[in-house]
Design a protein around this motif. Structure first.
Motif, PDB file in Angstrom:
ATOM      1  N   LEU A 180       0.833  -1.207   0.000  1.00 48.68           N
ATOM      2  CA  LEU A 180       0.000   0.000   0.000  1.00 48.68           C
ATOM      3  C   LEU A 180       0.861   1.248   0.000  1.00 48.68           C
ATOM      4  CD1 LEU A 180      -2.858   1.077   0.067  1.00 48.68           C
ATOM      5  CD2 LEU A 180      -2.743   1.076   2.540  1.00 48.68           C
ATOM      6  N   LEU A 181       1.897   1.188   0.787  1.00 51.92           N
ATOM      7  CA  LEU A 181       2.802   2.339   0.847  1.00 51.92           C
ATOM      8  C   LEU A 181       3.437   2.597  -0.509  1.00 51.92           C
ATOM      9  CD1 LEU A 181       3.832   4.258   3.037  1.00 51.92           C
ATOM     10  CD2 LEU A 181       5.864   2.856   3.201  1.00 51.92           C
ATOM     11  N   LEU A 182       3.911   1.516  -1.105  1.00 48.03           N
ATOM     12  CA  LEU A 182       4.560   1.672  -2.411  1.00 48.03           C
ATOM     13  C   LEU A 182       3.591   2.213  -3.459  1.00 48.03           C
ATOM     14  CD1 LEU A 182       6.722  -1.565  -2.602  1.00 48.03           C
ATOM     15  CD2 LEU A 182       7.521   0.793  -2.460  1.00 48.03           C
ATOM     16  N   SER A 183       2.386   1.638  -3.439  1.00 44.67           N
ATOM     17  CA  SER A 183       1.451   2.099  -4.469  1.00 44.67           C
ATOM     18  C   SER A 183       1.063   3.546  -4.240  1.00 44.67           C
ATOM     19  CB  SER A 183       0.219   1.191  -4.535  1.00 44.67           C
ATOM     20  OG  SER A 183      -0.414   1.149  -3.293  1.00 44.67           O
ATOM     21  N   THR A 184       0.930   3.946  -2.976  1.00 48.31           N
ATOM     22  CA  THR A 184       0.633   5.358  -2.711  1.00 48.31           C
ATOM     23  C   THR A 184       1.773   6.249  -3.187  1.00 48.31           C
ATOM     24  OG1 THR A 184      -0.529   4.609  -0.746  1.00 48.31           O
ATOM     25  CG2 THR A 184      -0.142   6.969  -0.955  1.00 48.31           C
ATOM     26  N   ALA A 185       2.998   5.772  -2.921  1.00 50.24           N
ATOM     27  CA  ALA A 185       4.137   6.556  -3.413  1.00 50.24           C
ATOM     28  C   ALA A 185       4.097   6.659  -4.922  1.00 50.24           C
ATOM     29  CB  ALA A 185       5.436   5.908  -2.962  1.00 50.24           C
ATOM     30  N   TRP A 186       3.725   5.552  -5.545  1.00 51.82           N
ATOM     31  CA  TRP A 186       3.621   5.576  -7.000  1.00 51.82           C
ATOM     32  C   TRP A 186       2.568   6.581  -7.456  1.00 51.82           C
ATOM     33  CZ3 TRP A 186       1.250   1.207 -10.424  1.00 51.82           C
ATOM     34  CH2 TRP A 186       1.518   1.502 -11.756  1.00 51.82           C
ATOM     35  N   VAL A 187       1.448   6.591  -6.738  1.00 50.38           N
ATOM     36  CA  VAL A 187       0.403   7.552  -7.084  1.00 50.38           C
ATOM     37  C   VAL A 187       0.947   8.968  -7.027  1.00 50.38           C
ATOM     38  CG1 VAL A 187      -1.731   8.619  -6.312  1.00 50.38           C
ATOM     39  CG2 VAL A 187      -1.551   6.159  -6.386  1.00 50.38           C
ATOM     40  N   LEU A 188       1.621   9.265  -5.925  1.00 51.15           N
ATOM     41  CA  LEU A 188       2.132  10.627  -5.778  1.00 51.15           C
ATOM     42  C   LEU A 188       3.121  10.956  -6.893  1.00 51.15           C
ATOM     43  CD1 LEU A 188       2.552  10.761  -1.942  1.00 51.15           C
ATOM     44  CD2 LEU A 188       0.951  12.059  -3.319  1.00 51.15           C
ATOM     45  N   TYR A 189       4.016  10.003  -7.152  1.00 54.43           N
ATOM     46  CA  TYR A 189       4.983  10.260  -8.220  1.00 54.43           C
ATOM     47  C   TYR A 189       4.269  10.511  -9.536  1.00 54.43           C
ATOM     48  CZ  TYR A 189       7.886   9.242 -12.157  1.00 54.43           C
ATOM     49  OH  TYR A 189       8.492   9.314 -13.376  1.00 54.43           O
ATOM     50  N   ASP A 190       3.293   9.654  -9.828  1.00 54.38           N
ATOM     51  CA  ASP A 190       2.632   9.779 -11.118  1.00 54.38           C
ATOM     52  C   ASP A 190       1.894  11.111 -11.232  1.00 54.38           C
ATOM     53  OD1 ASP A 190       0.023   8.586 -13.007  1.00 54.38           O
ATOM     54  OD2 ASP A 190       2.108   8.257 -13.564  1.00 54.38           O
ATOM     55  N   GLU A 191       1.201  11.455 -10.165  1.00 56.61           N
ATOM     56  CA  GLU A 191       0.431  12.691 -10.223  1.00 56.61           C
ATOM     57  C   GLU A 191       1.319  13.909 -10.323  1.00 56.61           C
ATOM     58  OE1 GLU A 191      -2.932  11.772 -11.120  1.00 56.61           O
ATOM     59  OE2 GLU A 191      -2.879  13.815 -10.385  1.00 56.61           O
ATOM     60  N   ILE A 192       2.428  13.902  -9.575  1.00 51.25           N
ATOM     61  CA  ILE A 192       3.240  15.118  -9.536  1.00 51.25           C
ATOM     62  C   ILE A 192       4.151  15.212 -10.751  1.00 51.25           C
ATOM     63  CG2 ILE A 192       4.976  16.359  -8.226  1.00 51.25           C
ATOM     64  CD1 ILE A 192       3.769  15.190  -5.712  1.00 51.25           C
ATOM     65  N   TRP A 193       4.767  14.089 -11.121  1.00 49.11           N
ATOM     66  CA  TRP A 193       5.705  14.178 -12.239  1.00 49.11           C
ATOM     67  C   TRP A 193       5.343  13.301 -13.421  1.00 49.11           C
ATOM     68  CZ3 TRP A 193       8.361  14.064  -7.327  1.00 49.11           C
ATOM     69  CH2 TRP A 193       8.938  15.293  -7.019  1.00 49.11           C
ATOM     70  N   GLY A 194       4.920  12.076 -13.123  1.00 50.74           N
ATOM     71  CA  GLY A 194       4.766  11.120 -14.216  1.00 50.74           C
ATOM     72  C   GLY A 194       3.821  11.592 -15.306  1.00 50.74           C
ATOM     73  N   ALA A 195       2.652  12.116 -14.868  1.00 48.37           N
ATOM     74  CA  ALA A 195       1.690  12.577 -15.863  1.00 48.37           C
ATOM     75  C   ALA A 195       1.933  14.028 -16.238  1.00 48.37           C
ATOM     76  CB  ALA A 195       0.276  12.416 -15.314  1.00 48.37           C
ATOM     77  N   ARG A 196       2.985  14.626 -15.708  1.00 48.23           N
ATOM     78  CA  ARG A 196       3.262  16.034 -15.976  1.00 48.23           C
ATOM     79  C   ARG A 196       4.711  16.239 -16.372  1.00 48.23           C
ATOM     80  NH1 ARG A 196      -0.872  15.499 -12.913  1.00 48.23           N
ATOM     81  NH2 ARG A 196      -2.464  17.096 -12.687  1.00 48.23           N
ATOM     82  N   PRO A 197       5.099  15.644 -17.500  1.00 53.80           N
ATOM     83  CA  PRO A 197       6.505  15.756 -17.896  1.00 53.80           C
ATOM     84  C   PRO A 197       6.909  17.196 -18.181  1.00 53.80           C
ATOM     85  CG  PRO A 197       5.203  14.822 -19.671  1.00 53.80           C
ATOM     86  CD  PRO A 197       4.306  14.898 -18.502  1.00 53.80           C
ATOM     87  N   TRP A 198       5.946  18.032 -18.410  1.00 54.07           N
ATOM     88  CA  TRP A 198       6.289  19.398 -18.791  1.00 54.07           C
ATOM     89  C   TRP A 198       6.941  20.179 -17.662  1.00 54.07           C
ATOM     90  CZ3 TRP A 198       3.433  22.236 -15.458  1.00 54.07           C
ATOM     91  CH2 TRP A 198       2.222  21.698 -15.034  1.00 54.07           C
ATOM     92  N   LYS A 199       6.806  19.692 -16.462  1.00 65.29           N
ATOM     93  CA  LYS A 199       7.433  20.431 -15.360  1.00 65.29           C
ATOM     94  C   LYS A 199       8.947  20.438 -15.540  1.00 65.29           C
ATOM     95  CE  LYS A 199       3.971  19.824 -11.825  1.00 65.29           C
ATOM     96  NZ  LYS A 199       3.651  19.293 -10.520  1.00 65.29           N
ATOM     97  N   GLY A 200       9.451  19.270 -15.915  1.00 62.64           N
ATOM     98  CA  GLY A 200      10.886  19.196 -16.143  1.00 62.64           C
ATOM     99  C   GLY A 200      11.297  20.090 -17.302  1.00 62.64           C
ATOM    100  N   TYR A 201      10.499  20.065 -18.357  1.00 61.91           N
ATOM    101  CA  TYR A 201      10.857  20.876 -19.516  1.00 61.91           C
ATOM    102  C   TYR A 201      10.899  22.341 -19.133  1.00 61.91           C
ATOM    103  CZ  TYR A 201       9.026  16.728 -21.953  1.00 61.91           C
ATOM    104  OH  TYR A 201       8.748  15.464 -22.366  1.00 61.91           O
ATOM    105  N   GLN A 202       9.923  22.757 -18.322  1.00 66.01           N
ATOM    106  CA  GLN A 202       9.844  24.183 -18.007  1.00 66.01           C
ATOM    107  C   GLN A 202      11.030  24.613 -17.155  1.00 66.01           C
ATOM    108  OE1 GLN A 202       6.028  25.184 -16.420  1.00 66.01           O
ATOM    109  NE2 GLN A 202       5.070  25.079 -18.416  1.00 66.01           N
TER     110      GLN A 202
END
Lengths: 1087, 319
Positions: free
Chosen positions: A21-43
């Motif tokens: 559960l912990l891992l999947s929650t971490a995955w959720v956070l990663y995905d929401e903050i960066w994974g689905a938002r690659p443009w943050k890195g570009y910016q």
């Protein structure tokens, strides 16, 4: 045994589950903050890199600015500015002292003023309220109070000029108020003085600023600094700042969220970003000189948008990005999603080579769109190679659609008229009463009845019918076909040649427009037989006899002088459209056929007739007659005249764009003789082919098969064929091909392979280029359907893909196989046509997006269609940078008057009057009698402007085109000529007969090698004459007319003219404007 | 269908991968794993319970005490089991597992959104959601009225009626095979075969044009098969609307009678005691439901093997 329930410890499962559960929650956070938002890195990268880029650029600009600041004029301005400031310094100081005093006085008065005013304000308000409420007693009391306050004396410490000193004064309110406003006025005056004093220096300063701005290309350092500061301090990582929201369309484009450099004012290329530090890891750790474009996807994404001028016209805030480029503007989760490169987004991003496809959906009407070179080429190919012969495309071959509309409208009018008459019990026979059935009283009675109810309706209808008939004849004159009229076959070609041609045209004539149809030998035979049979019988048409009558003794091939013919061919202007010579040695233009082998195929008499007048049909034709062309004696055995109303439209002109050169018969004979010697391939097609020898039943079968195949392959879409005059097109309509659902495009058995699925059910089909990506797209289909020609290892031409590609692997009878022929396009042509087709979409955008030009822009757009149709650019320069094909030929070196190339048409609208131009276009010979050998404005040229026999509509469009290209006012008002005084007239006449005079060397007398002045009054606009006289080489580079005729350095000085005190050029202009036949005669007399 | 044996020539893994990874089909992939698992688990529990029952029947003393799960009660065990913590810790574990599953699924798979709907363009194959695919598969064999309206209604009503027709008092509250053979068999037939199997066929086997594609065969949109079906009366050579209805009525009547007879005989032989406890309504309902259930495989056979389209054709409905 342990208790199965209470002794069961679930610790391990719980621990593992919790960890998961912990891992999947971490995955959720990663995905929401960066994974689905690659443009943050570009910016973040962008901000860092672009600041660096701007700094680099600033260095450049600073250096440039330093250089400019060292320039002499700049330094002078700086000196002047300093001087101005010095001058003003003393007075400014004085003014400042006074200003200080005023301010101090103001400050001293303010407390008292505020106090009094405040109190007064309150009581005045109460007074007004009391008066309104009609409380007289209260009002009186308040009035008294107000008087008291006004009488109150305030002690004010008024400052004096010396600082620190004050003078105590007692003032009542009114005095304070008066002082206050006088101070205000004084201050205003002083400020005006200050402005006036600062004025000169400020002016010079603004001049310096604009001097800098004009000389520095790009942003100035302070502007760059502003942007750098903005990036450093105000940059927010997010979507809101970069999203474009076009509300009325509901369009949301977030392209800039990743393509951050797109709208930057500082043009930035991949190299600039590389220098600013945006490197791939290989480039960082490896050899930095390994830089090359395309290595870094992020670099590609962050460059600025090319063509900022395009962006000015198409403001992204109003248009968004995706209407032009395609793609899914709203998606930000990945590159594939944002570009729409997955199967559920129907409008994927266009690839770079097809980027101009986005222009087409709004600019459907223009053939020549500034800046869209690929699209223009694609549309020209579509038009010239005749794709519209099989595939309907809106805007191409408009005449056919308009004729249909007219026919429909005529039907409606006829029906309405019948009903109208019937409703008034008016027998149609009464209209003209040919058979005298009615008495006069009856006719009058009936007419009165009709007039009562419909006074004007009938005549309205008649007027409309007349207009429609006019338009219809215009359209018939305008309508051109892709290929030659096949009714002429028997008179025109040698029968032995026909089958060779139909089988593989590109073998006989490489680069021909006619595509190859993949026919079997028996199909070729039957088609040849059919076409031959349905061509006009030359014997019956009696065309040879008619030709003999016209050409007289010149109809004699043996008497033709081929050498003279060659010279004529090269000089009369034939090579502006035609070419001669094979391969690299070919000269001329490829607009029309290459004539290197024409002698092998053609018959001499027809060639003569054709060269003399290509527009004249062998036999007049009625399209509705379906093959029975109207020989007059067939229709009217009694010799009655032709009646268009009952028998339909009669066409007497050929639907070809080749114009008539008005050549005399001996020249025609010589050119024809020369062409008959052109037998490049050395082949001889004299033998009688087998299909011609067939008789009886075999012939019947050949003809039946031929009809089937001619109908099947849609030959009548490009050619006029006897019996097939009104046939439609056999291909699909392509107007909205780019939006066709992919499922409707027939990928044949390649569907799986195209989608790059692992196994195809038909693996025996050879994939051609194994390493391509997914080509199950519109582009993938169009590119392969059109195919292109490549050179293989031996240098032979090889057709790659092609229209029959999607038939591969299928078992099909001949009737079921794909019919589209091979056009043998080059790779670039393929890309151009694909771009055009990709852009032909059913646009989803509101009308405000579309380019609907009016007035000048519309005239230009419409004009280009005609220019391209008739290949005006073969002889003339129409656009400023044009290089007409004719001018490239060796003959046209301008060494003599005869060898001059045709004049440039740049600025034609500003040069000639529109009514003259329309008369000229209607008849370039400018003769009223026989047309031969009367050759317009420049009869001394070898090259000849031919007669194009434009329709009225085309003439109008061309004239408006030229006017619009030169930005002429509409309507153009001719200015009256100021007549010359007698002295001036005598002066000018003497000048024009002076032995040394330059004008008469070329423009006057026999042997003129420049335009005759008699045309000037009706032809040339005075403002143009003036500019021409002053500097001809600017208006027409390379002209023989000398420059510098006027002015102090002029070579010719005619003394009386030197004494003339007025404007010499104006005098010449006025003189020329009244130079008519009479004037010419007067000059002749004087000599 | 028979050329499906060709799949051993070249097994298209990509096609299988594509079918499995289609978001609409992922529940069915899970179903293919979960159904066998739960079936096995239930049967395992049933077997262990049966063992316990046998033990208890053999030892009456032991039968007087309670038992815990599948074991007879032992003395040192507490008779009362508290909800907290014992039930709740299991439920907590279950909750965590479900959470993890849901989180992983929602992050890994996007909602299966496709392009904007185009009424002029129908997908091929055009499939219902998985819970209706069993019915869509049945449409191959039955007339739409039967497969879409009558059968689903009968299924639902039948399911509601079963508790009232179930006169077997044993097997309440615990899994058992020995005591409930008939019920479980019928259930397996009705659920696993007539429902789950149909759904799986609809999801994994039916491809473009609703043609039969074995696993490993590529879904070729261009495939052509011979599948011309005819009505029963046409096979027998009796043309005409009247014959169509008549032949059908006779055939169905025959089928009903024969099947009812066979069911009766078998039921009497193996479940005579239950028969004694049923009233006419219950027995009649059971017969009707069983006859309708069995008609499905019969019709499937007729359709696939003999290419029979409709057995009975009337202007109002066909069977």
């Amino acid at each position: 045994m342990k208790d199965p329930i209470t002794d069961r410890s679930l610790s391990w499962p719980l621990a593992i589950a919790s960890a998961l559960l912990l891992l999947s929650t971490a995955w959720v956070l990663y995905d929401e903050i960066w994974g689905a938002r690659p443009w943050k890195g570009y910016q973040k990268t962008f901000r860092k890199v672009f600041v660096e880029r701007l700094e680099n650029f600033k260095q450049q600009q600073v250096a440039k600015e330093q250089d400019i600041r060292q320039e002499k004029s700049f330094l002078e301005m700086e000196e002047a500015r300093k001087a101005a400031m010095e001058d003003a310094k003393k007075s400014l100081a004085e003014v400042q002292v006074q200003m200080d005093l005023i301010n101090r006085k103001n400050a001293a008065l303010t407390p008292a003023m505020q106090d009094a005013r405040g109190r007064l304000g309150e009581f005045t308000y109460q007074l007004e309220k009391a008066r309104k409420g009609k409380k007289e007693g209260e009002a009186k009391a308040l009035e008294a109070k107000i008087e008291k306050i006004k009488a109150k004396k305030y002690k004010v410490a008024m400052p004096a000029l010396e600082k620190g000193k004050t003078e105590t004064v007692e003032m009542v309110f009114d005095e304070i108020a008066a002082e206050f406003s006088s101070l205000k006025n004084l201050r205003g005056d002083l400020q005006r003085q200050q402005a006036a004093l600062n004025g000169p220096a400020r002016e010079i300063q603004s001049k310096m600023a604009s001097y800098l701005q004009a000389r520095i290309h790009g942003l100035q350092p302070h502007q760059i600094d502003a942007r750098i500061t903005e990036l450093k301090e105000k940059f927010r990582v997010g979507i809101q700042d970069y999203q474009i929201h076009v509300e009325d369309v509901g369009l949301v484009d977030r392209c800039q969220v990743c393509h951050l450099g797109a709208m930057e004012k500082v043009a930035t290329t991949q190299k600039d970003l590389f220098d600013a530090g945006l490197k791939t890891s290989k480039e960082v750790w490896g050899d930095p000189s390994t830089y090359s474009k395309e290595k870094s996807a992020l670099r590609r994404a962050l460059v600025s948008h090319p063509r900022p001028d395009l962006l000015k016209v198409h403001d992204p805030e109003k248009f968004g990005c995706s209407p032009c480029h395609g793609g899914n503007g709203i998606a930000t989760t990945s590159v594939v999603r944002g570009h729409g490169w997955h199967k559920y987004w129907l409008y994927p991003l266009f690839e770079m080579e097809n980027a101009e496809a986005g222009c087409q959906q709004c600019h459907t009407g223009s053939l020549h769109l500034e800046g869209a070179t690929t699209l223009n080429v694609g549309k020209e190919i579509f038009s010239e190679r005749g794709c519209w012969g099989c595939h309907r495309m809106e805007g191409f071959d408009q005449e056919v659609d308009d004729l249909k509309l007219i026919a429909t409208r005529q039907g409606v009018l006829t029906r309405e008229r019948k009903e109208l008459l019937k409703s008034q019990a008016f027998d149609e026979g009464m209209l003209d009463d040919e058979d005298d059935l009615y008495t006069d009283e009856q006719l009058d009675e009936a007419q009165k009845r009709l007039d009562q109810v419909y006074p004007y309706k009938l005549s309205e209808m008649e007027t409309e019918e007349i207009e429609l008939a006019k338009r219809r004849s215009s359209l018939h004159a305008q309508r051109k076909r892709v290929g030659p009229n096949l009714k002429d076959l028997r008179a025109k070609v040698k029968p032995g040649w026909l089958a060779h041609w139909i089988d593989s045209p590109h073998v006989f004539r490489p680069g021909t427009k006619m595509p190859s149809f993949r026919l079997d030998p028996d199909q070729v035979q039957s088609i040849s037989a059919f076409l031959w049979e349905h061509a006009i019988d030359p014997e019956r048409a009696g065309y040879l006899a008619a030709l003999q009558k016209e050409a007289g003794k010149h109809l004699n091939q043996k008497a033709a002088d081929a050498v003279r013919g060659k010279n004529l061919f090269e000089t009369r202007g034939c090579m502006a459209c035609h070419s001669m010579g094979e391969g690299d040695s070919s000269q001329g233009s490829d607009f029309a056929a290459n004539l290197s082998r024409v002698g092998e195929k053609i018959q001499f008499p027809f060639l003569m007739r054709w060269i003399q007048n290509p527009r004249k049909r062998l036999v007049p034709s009625v399209p509705e007659s379906k093959g029975r062309d109207r020989f007059h004696r067939d229709l009217y055995p009694d010799g009655d005249p032709y009646d268009a109303e009952t028998d339909g439209v009669l066409l007497t002109t050929n639907a070809t764009v080749m114009p008539q050169f008005r050549l005399p018969w001996d020249e025609v004979r010589d050119i024809a003789g020369y062409l008959m010697t052109q037998r490049g391939g050395g082949g001889s097609f004299e033998e009688v082919p087998p299909w011609l020898k067939a008789e009886g039943e075999a012939k019947e079968k050949l003809l039946a098969d031929g009809q089937k195949w001619v109908s099947h392959f849609g030959c009548a879409g490009c050619h006029e064929i006897g019996g097939f005059e009104t046939e439609g097109r056999i291909g699909t309509e392509l107007t909205k091909e780019g939006s066709k659902p992919l499922d409707r495009l027939d990928f044949g058995l390649f569907t799986h392979q195209a989608k790059k699925l692992a196994f195809s059910t038909h693996d025996w089909i050879e994939p051609i280029h194994k390493d391509e990506g997914n080509w199950y797209t519109h582009k993938g289909f169009f590119v392969r359907k059109l195919g292109w020609v490549e050179q293989d290892e031996e240098g032979e031409d090889k057709l790659v893909y092609g229209p029959d590609f999607f038939d591969q692997g299928k078992e099909r009878s001949r009737e079921e196989k794909l019919r589209m022929p091979n056009f043998r396009l080059s790779k670039n042509e393929n890309t151009a046509v694909t771009t055009f087709l990709l852009g032909s979409v059913d646009s989803q955008f509101p009308p405000r997006f579309y380019h609907n030009p009016e007035g000048r822009a519309k005239a230009i757009e419409e004009g280009w269609w005609i220019i391209k149709k008739y290949n005006c650019q073969g002889c003339h320069a129409v656009g400023v940078s044009d290089k007409p094909s004719l001018g490239e030929l060796p003959w046209f070196d301008g060494r003599s008057a005869e060898r001059t190339a045709p004049p440039t048409l740049v600025g034609e609208g500003s040069r000639v009057y529109s009514d003259w131009l329309s008369g000229f276009l209607r008849d370039p010979s400018m003769a009223t009698g026989a047309h031969e050998n009367r050759n317009g404005i420049r009869p001394y040229l070898a090259v000849r402007m031919p007669s194009f026999h434009f329709s009225e509509e085309e003439v109008g469009k061309l004239v408006r085109f030229f006017e619009a290209m030169s930005s002429q006012p509409t309507p153009y008002i001719k200015k009256e000529n100021v007549p010359l005084s007698r002295k001036e007239l005598a002066l000018m006449r003497k000048a024009f007969t002076d032995k040394e005079g330059p004008c008469q060397k070329c423009h006057v007398g026999d042997g003129m090698i420049a335009p005759n002045f008699v045309h000037t009054p009706a032809r040339l606009k005075p403002s143009w004459i003036r500019r021409w006289l002053l500097d001809p080489s600017q208006l027409s580079p390379g002209t023989s007319m000398p420059s510098g005729l006027f002015g102090t350095q002029a070579p010719w000085k005619y003394p009386p003219l030197m004494g003339y005190g007025g404007d010499h050029v104006d005098l010449f202009v006025r003189y020329l404007r009244q130079y008519d036949e009479g004037e010419a005669k007067a000059l002749e007399k004087m000599e | 269908m028979t050329e499906g044996l060709m799949i051993f020539a070249k097994f298209d893994w990509h096609q299988i991968g594509e079918i499995i990874s289609t978001p609409d089909n992922i529940p069915m992939v899970l179903l293919m794993i979960l159904i066998p698992y739960f079936t096995w688990y239930a049967l395992k529990q049933a077997r262990e319970n049966d063992r316990l029952i046998a033990q208890l029947e053999a030892d009456p003393e032991m039968a007087k005490t309670h038992h815990r799960k599948r074991f007879p009660m032992e003395k040192k065990w507490e008779p009362t089991v508290l909800v907290w913590p014992h039930l709740l810790k299991i439920e907590f574990l279950a909750a965590i597992c479900v959470m993890v599953f849901l989180i992983v699924w929602s992050v890994a798979f996007n909602a299966p959104l496709e392009e904007p709907a185009n009424p002029n363009l129908t997908m091929n194959p055009s499939k219902a959601p998985w819970y209706f695919l069993g019915l869509q598969e049945m449409l191959v064999y039955f007339d739409p009225w039967i497969a879409g309206v009558v059968m689903p209604t009968v299924i639902i009503i039948g399911l509601m009626a079963i508790p009232y027709c179930d006169v077997n008092p044993l097997g309440n509250g615990y899994y058992t095979w020995n005591q409930r053979k008939y019920a479980i068999t019928t259930f397996f037939f009705g659920f696993h075969v007539l429902w789950i199997l149909m759904v799986l066929i609809g999801v994994f086997i039916r491809g473009p044009g609703w043609m039969w594609f074995w696993p490993g065969q590529t879904w070729d949109h261009h495939r052509m098969i011979y599948e011309t079906n005819r009505n029963l009366n046409d096979i027998l050579g009796l043309e005409g609307a009247v014959w169509a209805a008549l032949v059908g009525i006779i055939a169905i009547g025959l089928y009903t009678v024969v099947t009812a007879f066979i069911i009766h005989k078998l039921y009497m032989k193996y479940k005579g005691d239950l028969y004694a406890r049923m009233n006419l309504l219950q027995y009649g309902t059971m017969q009707v439901l069983l006859i309708m259930m069995i008609s499905l495989p019969v019709k499937i056979f007729l359709r696939l093997a003999l290419r029979v389209k409709y057995v009975m054709v009337t202007p109002w409905f066909n069977i």
